[in-house]
Design a protein around this motif. Structure first.
Motif, PDB file in Angstrom:
ATOM      1  N   HIS A  86      57.623  34.138  40.555  1.00  0.00           N
ATOM      2  CA  HIS A  86      57.995  35.460  40.038  1.00  0.00           C
ATOM      3  C   HIS A  86      57.682  36.542  41.057  1.00  0.00           C
ATOM      4  CE1 HIS A  86      53.905  36.871  38.772  1.00  0.00           C
ATOM      5  NE2 HIS A  86      53.662  35.591  38.596  1.00  0.00           N
ATOM      6  N   ASP A 252      49.964  37.629  43.733  1.00  0.00           N
ATOM      7  CA  ASP A 252      50.438  37.008  42.490  1.00  0.00           C
ATOM      8  C   ASP A 252      51.742  37.723  42.132  1.00  0.00           C
ATOM      9  OD1 ASP A 252      50.982  36.076  39.968  1.00  0.00           O
ATOM     10  OD2 ASP A 252      49.231  36.946  39.004  1.00  0.00           O
ATOM     11  N   GLU A 282      57.506  38.282  34.594  1.00  0.00           N
ATOM     12  CA  GLU A 282      56.539  37.253  34.205  1.00  0.00           C
ATOM     13  C   GLU A 282      55.254  37.884  33.706  1.00  0.00           C
ATOM     14  OE1 GLU A 282      53.332  34.315  34.379  1.00  0.00           O
ATOM     15  OE2 GLU A 282      53.444  36.154  35.536  1.00  0.00           O
ATOM     16  N   GLU A 283      54.864  38.975  34.354  1.00  0.00           N
ATOM     17  CA  GLU A 283      53.555  39.567  34.050  1.00  0.00           C
ATOM     18  C   GLU A 283      53.471  40.192  32.653  1.00  0.00           C
ATOM     19  OE1 GLU A 283      51.037  38.950  35.542  1.00  0.00           O
ATOM     20  OE2 GLU A 283      51.486  38.511  37.631  1.00  0.00           O
ATOM     21  N   HIS A 429      45.063  39.840  40.298  1.00  0.00           N
ATOM     22  CA  HIS A 429      45.500  41.013  39.515  1.00  0.00           C
ATOM     23  C   HIS A 429      44.777  42.300  39.907  1.00  0.00           C
ATOM     24  CE1 HIS A 429      48.086  39.573  35.947  1.00  0.00           C
ATOM     25  NE2 HIS A 429      48.234  38.765  36.979  1.00  0.00           N
TER      26      HIS A 429
HETATM   27 MN    MN Z   1      49.814  37.306  37.056  1.00  0.00          MN
END
Ligand code: MN
Ligand code: MN
Length: 453
Positions: A86, A252, A282-283, A429
Motif C-alpha cells: 500500500h 510503512d 490501507e491505513e 507509524h
Molecule cells: Mn500501517
C-alpha cells in the motif's frame, strides 16, 4: 537464522548499499499515494511498460491505485505471482474549510488519517503535499516546504512552563487533542485602506488568500475539493554511527512498494505471469474505490483475461485466483529493546535478521486476520533458502498486547494463497520510521526470488 551482515558476500553488500541510497532518494521525493503512482508510472514507461499492454503493462485508477504486470513463460490460467503493497501512510489531511485566523495568526485545521500518536506531530517541520481541483475541474499540484528556499509549516506545542495541568498530568492519548492539531500558516496582515477600514476583518487570512490566489489560482472554497496533506518535511537519512539504518517518513508501506517495484523491473522473463499492485486506503481499513476492499482488482483480472483472449467468465477468473500465489507486502514491528515488555522475544521479529514472514496478524485470538496455510509457508521457506534470502517467521507483539491488520484477508477471499511479508520497522507509524538496511535488502531479494520463480 542470525544477522544478515554475518552472511553477506562482498558483492551483496555493494548491491545493498546501492539499493539503500536509491531508496533514500525515493523516500525523500515521494510522500503521498498520488506521488507514488506518478513516480512508478514514470519509471514503468522508462522501462518499456505500456498502459493496457498484455505483455508488459500497467493500469492506473483514480491516480491512487497502480497495477503493473509482466506475462510469464506459463499462461495466465496457471495462476499469477502477485505482490500487493500500500502507498498511503498516516498523515494530517487539511479539513474541508481549513483556514481560520485568531489573534493575527492564521492556522489550517486538520483531520488525521490513519493511526497516529498525536504528540509526534507537534513542534516539527511539516510540508504540504497534494492537489486542489478548482470548480472548473482544473487541477493544481501543490508541494510546499521540501526545498530549502521555501517556507514550511508546523504545529505549535505548549511550552513546558504552562503545560503542567493541560498536558503533563493527562494520559498520553489525551494530552494533545486532534482538534488542536492546527497548522501555523501565516502572520502578516493585509494593509489597511486609507480610512482605516478593515481594521477588525481577518486581515492575515485575507493576505494568505491573496497569496494563494496569486501563486496557485485557488480560492478559499477550493479547499473543499482539495486533497492537501501535511507530512513531515525533509529528506530521509541514514541513521547511526555506522549508517546501519534508514530513517524517514512513510516507510510503512512505501518500503514494500519500492522493493516490489524494483524486483519487478529487475527480473528477466518470469516463469509465471507476475502482477504487482500498489493500493490506497490501507491505513484506514481499506475502504473506498482505490482500496483492497474495492472490486477494482477483480475488474483488472477480468481485463487481463480478455486481453489474453480467454473468455471473461467466473470459472476462468476463479481458476486463475485459486492457482495464484500472493504476498501481502507490508511492514511489521521489530523488537525494540527499550520496550521489551510488549514483545515475545522468541516469536517477534529481530531488526537486522532479514525479511519477516508474518503468518497472521490480527488482535488477540487471531481476530479478523488471514492466517497463511502451513503448506504455503513451507513453499516460501523452501524458495527463500534456495535463493539465499535471509528471512524470519515472526509474529507482532505479545498476545493481547494489541495488533494490526493488512490487506491479505481481502485477497485471500478470492481463494489465492497469501501471506504478509516485509521488513521489521522501529518507530512504525511515527514521522521518522526506522528500517535496518539489511532488512530492506532482504525484502527486495525475497520479492525478486518470488516473482521470477
Ligand atoms: Mn500501517
Ligand atoms: Mn502497512
Amino acid at each position: 537464522m542470525g544477522h544478515v551482515f554475518d552472511k553477506l558476500k562482498k558483492e551483496e553488500i555493494e548491491e545493498l548499499e546501492k539499493l539503500s541510497q536509491d531508496y533514500v532518494n525515493f523516500l525523500s521525493e515521494v510522500k503521498t499515494e498520488r506521488e507514488s503512482v506518478e513516480f512508478f508510472k514514470g519509471a514503468l514507461i522508462g522501462a518499456g511498460f505500456k498502459e493496457g499492454d498484455l505483455e508488459k503493462g500497467f493500469f492506473v485508477y483514480r491516480n491512487k491505485f497502480l497495477a503493473c504486470w509482466r506475462m510469464g513463460q506459463k499462461p495466465l490460467q496457471k495462476g499469477l505471482k502477485l505482490i500487493v503493497s500500500h502507498i498511503d501512510a498516516p498523515r494530517l489531511d487539511l479539513k474541508l474549510h481549513p483556514l481560520f485566523e485568531k489573534i493575527e495568526l492564521v492556522f489550517l485545521k486538520t483531520h488525521y488519517y490513519g493511526g497516529i500518536k498525536k504528540y509526534h506531530w507537534v513542534a516539527m517541520p511539516l510540508s504540504l503535499h497534494g492537489v486542489v481541483v478548482r470548480k472548473d475541474g482544473s487541477l493544481v499540484k501543490i508541494v510546499l516546504g521540501e526545498r530549502e528556499e521555501e517556507p514550511l509549516f508546523t504545529i505549535c506545542d505548549l511550552l513546558p512552563h504552562l503545560s503542567r495541568k493541560k498536558q503533563e498530568d493527562k494520559k498520553l492519548s489525551e494530552a494533545i487533542l486532534a482538534e488542536n492539531l492546527n497548522i501555523l500558516a501565516g502572520g502578516i496582515p493585509l494593509e489597511k485602506d486609507k480610512k482605516g477600514k478593515g481594521e477588525k476583518e481577518e486581515r492575515v487570512k485575507k493576505r494568505i488568500l491573496k497569496l494563494l490566489e496569486e501563486k496557485y489560482g485557488i480560492k478559499e472554497e477550493d479547499f473543499s475539493s482539495g486533497e492537501l496533506f501535511a507530512v513531515p518535511a525533509g529528506r530521509a537519512r541514514f541513521v547511526g554511527f555506522d549508517s546501519a539504518f534508514i530513517g524517514g517518513y512513510g516507510q510503512d508501506d512505501r518500503i514494500c512498494a519500492y522493493t516490489s517495484f524494483r524486483a519487478l523491473l529487475d527480473i528477466e522473463k518470469p516463469k509465471f505471469p507476475v502482477l504487482v499492485l500498489f493500493m490506497d486506503r490501507e491505513e484506514i481499513g481499506s475502504e473506498g474505490n482505490t482500496s483492497a476492499k474495492s472490486r477494482i482488482f477483480e475488474s483488472l483480472i477480468y481485463e487481463l483475461i480478455k486481453k489474453a483472449t480467454l473468455s471473461p467468465t467466473p470459472d476462468n477468473f476463479f481458476e486463475i485466483m485459486t492457482k495464484t500465489k500472493a504476498l501481502s507486502a507490508d511492514v511489521t514491528a521489530g523488537i525494540d529493546p527499550n520496550y521489551i515488555e510488549v514483545h515475545d522475544e522468541l516469536n517477534d521479529a529481530k531488526v537486522g535478521y532479514g525479511v519477516v514472514i508474518s503468518r497472521y496478524t490480527g488482535h488477540g485470538g487471531k481476530y479478523l486476520a488471514n492466517e497463511a496455510h502451513a503448506e504455503y509457508v513451507s513453499y516460501l521457506r523452501n524458495l527463500f533458502e534456495r535463493e539465499g534470502v535471509i528471512y524470519q517467521v515472526a509474529s507482532m507483539g505479545k498476545v493481547d498486547e494489541g495488533g494490526g491488520g493488512t490487506v491479505s484477508k481481502y485477497f485471500a477471499s478470492y481463494g489465492m494463497d497469501i501471506v504478509d511479508i516485509g521488513p521489521p520497522l522501529l518507530s512504525m507509524h511515527s514521522p521518522f520510521e526506522i528500517v535496518h538496511k539489511a532488512d530492506l535488502y532482504m525484502t527486495y531479494r525475497a520479492f525478486k526470488s518470488f516473482l521470477k520463480e
